[in-house]
Design a protein around this motif. Sequence first.
Motif, PDB file in Angstrom:
ATOM      1  N   ASN A   1     -44.279  -6.342 -55.443  1.00  0.00           N
ATOM      2  CA  ASN A   1     -44.474  -7.626 -56.447  1.00  0.00           C
ATOM      3  C   ASN A   1     -43.650  -8.689 -55.910  1.00  0.00           C
ATOM      4  N   THR A   2     -42.548  -8.373 -54.857  1.00  0.00           N
ATOM      5  CA  THR A   2     -41.864  -9.597 -54.310  1.00  0.00           C
ATOM      6  C   THR A   2     -42.742 -10.259 -53.393  1.00  0.00           C
ATOM      7  N   TYR A   3     -43.557  -9.699 -52.688  1.00  0.00           N
ATOM      8  CA  TYR A   3     -44.738 -10.432 -51.853  1.00  0.00           C
ATOM      9  C   TYR A   3     -45.342 -11.446 -52.846  1.00  0.00           C
ATOM     10  N   ARG A   4     -46.127 -10.854 -53.721  1.00  0.00           N
ATOM     11  CA  ARG A   4     -47.013 -11.523 -54.959  1.00  0.00           C
ATOM     12  C   ARG A   4     -46.069 -12.804 -55.375  1.00  0.00           C
ATOM     13  N   ALA A   5     -44.789 -12.312 -55.666  1.00  0.00           N
ATOM     14  CA  ALA A   5     -43.886 -13.427 -56.385  1.00  0.00           C
ATOM     15  C   ALA A   5     -43.541 -14.704 -55.463  1.00  0.00           C
ATOM     16  N   PHE A   6     -43.599 -14.261 -54.139  1.00  0.00           N
ATOM     17  CA  PHE A   6     -43.433 -15.076 -53.169  1.00  0.00           C
ATOM     18  C   PHE A   6     -44.639 -16.120 -53.039  1.00  0.00           C
ATOM     19  N   PHE A   7     -45.663 -15.437 -52.842  1.00  0.00           N
ATOM     20  CA  PHE A   7     -46.989 -16.489 -52.959  1.00  0.00           C
ATOM     21  C   PHE A   7     -47.129 -17.357 -54.019  1.00  0.00           C
ATOM     22  N   ALA A   8     -46.862 -16.768 -55.219  1.00  0.00           N
ATOM     23  CA  ALA A   8     -47.051 -17.326 -56.516  1.00  0.00           C
ATOM     24  C   ALA A   8     -46.202 -18.722 -56.480  1.00  0.00           C
ATOM     25  N   LYS A   9     -45.101 -18.230 -56.042  1.00  0.00           N
ATOM     26  CA  LYS A   9     -43.977 -19.289 -56.376  1.00  0.00           C
ATOM     27  C   LYS A   9     -44.212 -20.360 -55.023  1.00  0.00           C
TER      28      LYS A   9
END
Length: 241
Positions: free
Chosen positions: A200-208
């Motif tokens: 989720n952190t990886y996904r949140a980083f790219f989404a941001k």
Amino acid sequence: MSTLEERTVADVVTENIKAAHIFKKHGIDFCCGGGISIKRACEKAKIDPSVLIGELQNLNSTPDRALDYNSWKLDFLADHIVNVHHHYVEENSPLLLQYAKRVNHVHGGHYTELAEIEELVIKLVQAMAGHQRKEELILFPFIKKLVKAEAEGTEVPSTHFGSVENPIHMMEEEHEEAGNYLKRISELSNGFTPPQGACNTYRAFFAKLDEFEQDLHQHIHLENNILFPKALKLEKTLQSN
């Protein structure tokens, strides 16, 4: 159709901000690279201009009044940029730095591009912080003085930097630099697409990162294509009176 083909990308977005979404979808830069014709932009993006033009023609021809930035007074527009876009950058930069460090630390061994992405995020955040300070302390206050001089019928205020063209040129170069950082991050991340099974952190980083880029494109568009050209024009008008 041919007339629309010859109009610049920036002009079309300035007239109707909703057009930005269409250009974004087709991978066409409407902020830093918006000064070229739609025809040329389509050639560079290798897309059929008739498809793009068809989508543009289907847009509501009357822009949303709340987003009709081209009709706003320059001092109001400058305040809007600070309150919305500068605030966004200030609020989200620490989060981007945290994400970049964390994701690279945990996943950098398997995804070696994350080290360069973290380095680019650091450069981007540092560049934007200095850039926004200069706008808020130097350029925007002078633009407001130009607006006041026009309203009061007084002379152009004196400055240490000469014409407003000088700081504007510097800001445009810095826009290009920031845009290039994000462009490289997009290339390294496959358009901000996390790998399959990413946490989720990886996904949140790219989404941001994706969100940050979208905000920056709008931010730069408002300055490069509306605020700056109008400030230059206003200064020339005042000097000729």
